[in-house]
Write a protein that holds these residues in place. Structure first.
Motif, PDB file in Angstrom:
ATOM      1  N   SER A 149       0.849  -1.187   0.000  1.00 13.46           N
ATOM      2  CA  SER A 149       0.000   0.000   0.000  1.00 13.46           C
ATOM      3  C   SER A 149       0.882   1.234   0.000  1.00 13.46           C
ATOM      4  N   SER A 150       0.343   2.321  -0.530  1.00 15.50           N
ATOM      5  CA  SER A 150       1.132   3.548  -0.625  1.00 15.50           C
ATOM      6  C   SER A 150       0.262   4.751  -0.313  1.00 15.50           C
ATOM      7  N   ALA A 151       0.474   5.338   0.873  1.00 18.32           N
ATOM      8  CA  ALA A 151      -0.218   6.583   1.186  1.00 18.32           C
ATOM      9  C   ALA A 151       0.255   7.700   0.262  1.00 18.32           C
ATOM     10  N   ALA A 152       1.534   7.663  -0.109  1.00 19.60           N
ATOM     11  CA  ALA A 152       2.057   8.698  -1.010  1.00 19.60           C
ATOM     12  C   ALA A 152       1.323   8.700  -2.344  1.00 19.60           C
ATOM     13  N   PHE A 153       0.828   7.540  -2.768  1.00 13.03           N
ATOM     14  CA  PHE A 153       0.086   7.459  -4.027  1.00 13.03           C
ATOM     15  C   PHE A 153      -1.161   8.339  -3.988  1.00 13.03           C
TER      16      PHE A 153
ATOM     17  N   VAL B  27       4.663  10.217  -8.736  1.00 16.56           N
ATOM     18  CA  VAL B  27       5.939   9.788  -8.170  1.00 16.56           C
ATOM     19  C   VAL B  27       5.820   8.377  -7.595  1.00 16.56           C
ATOM     20  N   ALA B  28       4.736   8.108  -6.858  1.00 16.43           N
ATOM     21  CA  ALA B  28       4.535   6.767  -6.301  1.00 16.43           C
ATOM     22  C   ALA B  28       4.422   5.725  -7.405  1.00 16.43           C
ATOM     23  N   ALA B  29       3.763   6.073  -8.505  1.00 19.18           N
ATOM     24  CA  ALA B  29       3.636   5.138  -9.627  1.00 19.18           C
ATOM     25  C   ALA B  29       4.977   4.920 -10.317  1.00 19.18           C
ATOM     26  N   ALA B  30       5.811   5.957 -10.368  1.00 13.08           N
ATOM     27  CA  ALA B  30       7.145   5.797 -10.956  1.00 13.08           C
ATOM     28  C   ALA B  30       7.974   4.829 -10.133  1.00 13.08           C
ATOM     29  N   HIS B  31       7.849   4.912  -8.803  1.00 14.22           N
ATOM     30  CA  HIS B  31       8.549   3.956  -7.947  1.00 14.22           C
ATOM     31  C   HIS B  31       8.029   2.547  -8.191  1.00 14.22           C
ATOM     32  N   TYR B  32       6.725   2.401  -8.303  1.00 13.81           N
ATOM     33  CA  TYR B  32       6.145   1.068  -8.514  1.00 13.81           C
ATOM     34  C   TYR B  32       6.623   0.466  -9.833  1.00 13.81           C
ATOM     35  N   ARG B  33       6.677   1.276 -10.870  1.00 18.84           N
ATOM     36  CA  ARG B  33       7.159   0.766 -12.164  1.00 18.84           C
ATOM     37  C   ARG B  33       8.603   0.310 -12.063  1.00 18.84           C
ATOM     38  N   ALA B  34       9.436   1.074 -11.365  1.00 19.11           N
ATOM     39  CA  ALA B  34      10.835   0.681 -11.193  1.00 19.11           C
ATOM     40  C   ALA B  34      10.937  -0.595 -10.363  1.00 19.11           C
ATOM     41  N   TYR B  35      10.107  -0.710  -9.350  1.00 16.51           N
ATOM     42  CA  TYR B  35      10.072  -1.899  -8.502  1.00 16.51           C
ATOM     43  C   TYR B  35       9.699  -3.136  -9.309  1.00 16.51           C
ATOM     44  N   ILE B  36       8.664  -3.033 -10.121  1.00 15.24           N
ATOM     45  CA  ILE B  36       8.200  -4.172 -10.927  1.00 15.24           C
ATOM     46  C   ILE B  36       9.244  -4.549 -11.976  1.00 15.24           C
ATOM     47  N   ALA B  37       9.879  -3.542 -12.566  1.00 17.93           N
ATOM     48  CA  ALA B  37      10.868  -3.794 -13.619  1.00 17.93           C
ATOM     49  C   ALA B  37      12.212  -4.253 -13.069  1.00 17.93           C
TER      50      ALA B  37
ATOM     51  N   LEU C 120      16.104   3.434  -6.302  1.00 21.54           N
ATOM     52  CA  LEU C 120      16.884   4.075  -5.251  1.00 21.54           C
ATOM     53  C   LEU C 120      16.974   5.585  -5.447  1.00 21.54           C
ATOM     54  N   GLN C 121      16.957   6.020  -6.691  1.00 22.23           N
ATOM     55  CA  GLN C 121      16.929   7.456  -6.958  1.00 22.23           C
ATOM     56  C   GLN C 121      15.676   8.090  -6.359  1.00 22.23           C
ATOM     57  N   LEU C 122      14.532   7.442  -6.564  1.00 25.42           N
ATOM     58  CA  LEU C 122      13.272   7.944  -6.018  1.00 25.42           C
ATOM     59  C   LEU C 122      13.242   7.799  -4.496  1.00 25.42           C
ATOM     60  N   LEU C 123      13.831   6.719  -4.007  1.00 25.50           N
ATOM     61  CA  LEU C 123      13.876   6.491  -2.569  1.00 25.50           C
ATOM     62  C   LEU C 123      14.676   7.594  -1.875  1.00 25.50           C
ATOM     63  N   ASP C 124      15.859   7.886  -2.401  1.00 23.83           N
ATOM     64  CA  ASP C 124      16.727   8.876  -1.770  1.00 23.83           C
ATOM     65  C   ASP C 124      16.230  10.302  -1.982  1.00 23.83           C
ATOM     66  N   GLY C 125      15.673  10.557  -3.157  1.00 23.89           N
ATOM     67  CA  GLY C 125      15.298  11.921  -3.490  1.00 23.89           C
ATOM     68  C   GLY C 125      13.940  12.350  -2.997  1.00 23.89           C
TER      69      GLY C 125
ATOM     70  N   LEU D  43       7.825  17.638  -2.166  1.00 27.99           N
ATOM     71  CA  LEU D  43       6.979  17.339  -3.318  1.00 27.99           C
ATOM     72  C   LEU D  43       7.602  17.869  -4.613  1.00 27.99           C
ATOM     73  N   GLU D  44       8.150  19.070  -4.527  1.00 26.82           N
ATOM     74  CA  GLU D  44       8.808  19.656  -5.702  1.00 26.82           C
ATOM     75  C   GLU D  44      10.003  18.800  -6.128  1.00 26.82           C
ATOM     76  N   ALA D  45      10.779  18.350  -5.139  1.00 29.87           N
ATOM     77  CA  ALA D  45      11.926  17.514  -5.462  1.00 29.87           C
ATOM     78  C   ALA D  45      11.494  16.190  -6.081  1.00 29.87           C
ATOM     79  N   GLY D  46      10.400  15.626  -5.590  1.00 36.10           N
ATOM     80  CA  GLY D  46       9.891  14.381  -6.155  1.00 36.10           C
ATOM     81  C   GLY D  46       9.457  14.541  -7.596  1.00 36.10           C
ATOM     82  N   ARG D  47       8.755  15.602  -7.878  1.00 34.21           N
ATOM     83  CA  ARG D  47       8.309  15.836  -9.255  1.00 34.21           C
ATOM     84  C   ARG D  47       9.492  16.115 -10.180  1.00 34.21           C
ATOM     85  N   ALA D  48      10.530  16.751  -9.649  1.00 34.10           N
ATOM     86  CA  ALA D  48      11.717  17.026 -10.469  1.00 34.10           C
ATOM     87  C   ALA D  48      12.402  15.732 -10.905  1.00 34.10           C
ATOM     88  N   LEU D  49      12.257  14.668 -10.124  1.00 33.44           N
ATOM     89  CA  LEU D  49      12.872  13.386 -10.477  1.00 33.44           C
ATOM     90  C   LEU D  49      12.182  12.730 -11.674  1.00 33.44           C
ATOM     91  N   LEU D  50      11.004  13.199 -12.028  1.00 38.13           N
ATOM     92  CA  LEU D  50      10.291  12.621 -13.158  1.00 38.13           C
ATOM     93  C   LEU D  50      10.735  13.214 -14.491  1.00 38.13           C
TER      94      LEU D  50
END
Length: 299
Positions: free
Chosen positions: A207-211, A217-227, A234-239, A292-299
């Motif tokens: 589950s993801s409250a961030a979603f 951003v949460a969906a980008a992490h999920y896609r990286a996790y599945i792939a 880790l980029q999304l995790l740290d950033g 939030l701004e930093a998270g969106r910048a990672l996309l």
């Protein structure tokens, strides 16, 4: 019941008069659905189940069911005092939910036999199957989950305690009961930080409250996790997720409060949280905006 994707726990919006804002709830669920969740869990922890009346919970579930329109399963919360839990369970069934997430009972801690009876009473209250939520004063032993796995209406287990060893034993015990239809979820706060470990013991869902707050951003992490793209994950995790967790851990209840604040910062006026939770201070809100701004910048 199949869950294919990140699990979405919507907030419950309140208007200026502290009433459930039905129109905004439908907008919140509808726009977040565009990011492809595998299931929607209204009126649960992120949705402030603890602060909703039976009628309010039923309204939230009904509006969510109508908005989701059968695209993915809708799992409603049921818990607290047993009489209230049974009433909410029946109301969720009438509202069209597909299943129930059994939240901990109110205040008291019972023995394993009592926790089993609590789950089975809620399961018997309606035709809906149930998912057990393992956390706080409702932590189920391996033997208790082996027993519950023999009940066909118990279809899943969500771990909010974080004991990987016990979780592994529960996964194996359920498998030994022949339940290949059982769903296991990582339900820890900001589960993105621990999901790598959970996947290793046979728990692929989280589950993801961030979603609910920043689904892109949460969906980008999920896609990286599945792939299996660990560099991207880790980029999304740290950033994003690590600084979010640091802010979350400053105040009890911020696992919910920050999500509603983030939605307000993003232009969705979902209102504040109900007591006993509190909203962030202006300084904390400013830090969340930066995260939030930093998270969106990672996309």
């Amino acid at each position: 019941m199949a869950f294919d994707g990140i699990l979405f726990f919507p907030v419950t919006p309140f208007d200026a008069d502290d009433r459930v804002d039905d129109e905004l709830l439908r907008r919140h669920v509808g726009t977040t659905m565009e990011h492809g969740p595998g299931g929607v869990f209204p009126a649960c922890g992120t949705g402030e189940f603890h602060a909703l009346s039976t009628d309010e919970a039923a309204q939230v579930v009904r509006s969510t069911v109508e908005t989701v329109a059968g695209r993915v399963p809708v799992v409603a919360g049921a818990g607290g005092p047993l009489g209230h839990a049974i009433g909410v369970a029946r109301a969720a069934a009438d509202a069209g939910a597909d299943a129930l997430l059994v939240l901990p009972p109110y205040l008291v801690g019972g023995p394993q036999a009592g926790l089993i009876a609590y789950v089975e009473a809620i399961a018997a209250a309606s035709d809906l199957p149930v998912v057990v939520y393992h956390r706080a004063n409702a932590q189920y032993s391996v033997d208790a989950m082996r027993h519950l796995a023999r009940n066909p209406k118990v279809i899943g287990f969500k771990d909010g305690a974080g004991d990987i060893g016990t979780e592994q034993l529960i996964v194996r015990a359920v498998a030994e009961e022949g339940r290949d239809d059982f769903a296991f979820f990582n339900g820890l706060l900001t589960a993105e930080l621990t999901q790598g470990a959970y996947r290793g013991i046979g728990v692929p869902l989280y589950s993801s409250a961030a979603f609910a707050m920043i689904p892109e951003v949460a969906a980008a992490h999920y896609r990286a996790y599945i792939a299996g793209d660990e560099d991207r994950r880790l980029q999304l995790l740290d950033g994003f997720f690590r600084p979010l967790v640091a802010l979350r851990d400053e105040t009890p209840g911020f696992g919910v409060s920050l999500i509603k604040t983030g939605l307000r910062l993003s232009g969705m006026p979902v209102g504040g949280v109900r007591a006993p939770l509190v909203d962030p201070s202006p300084a904390q809100e400013e830090r969340l905006a930066e995260i939030l701004e930093a998270g969106r910048a990672l996309l």
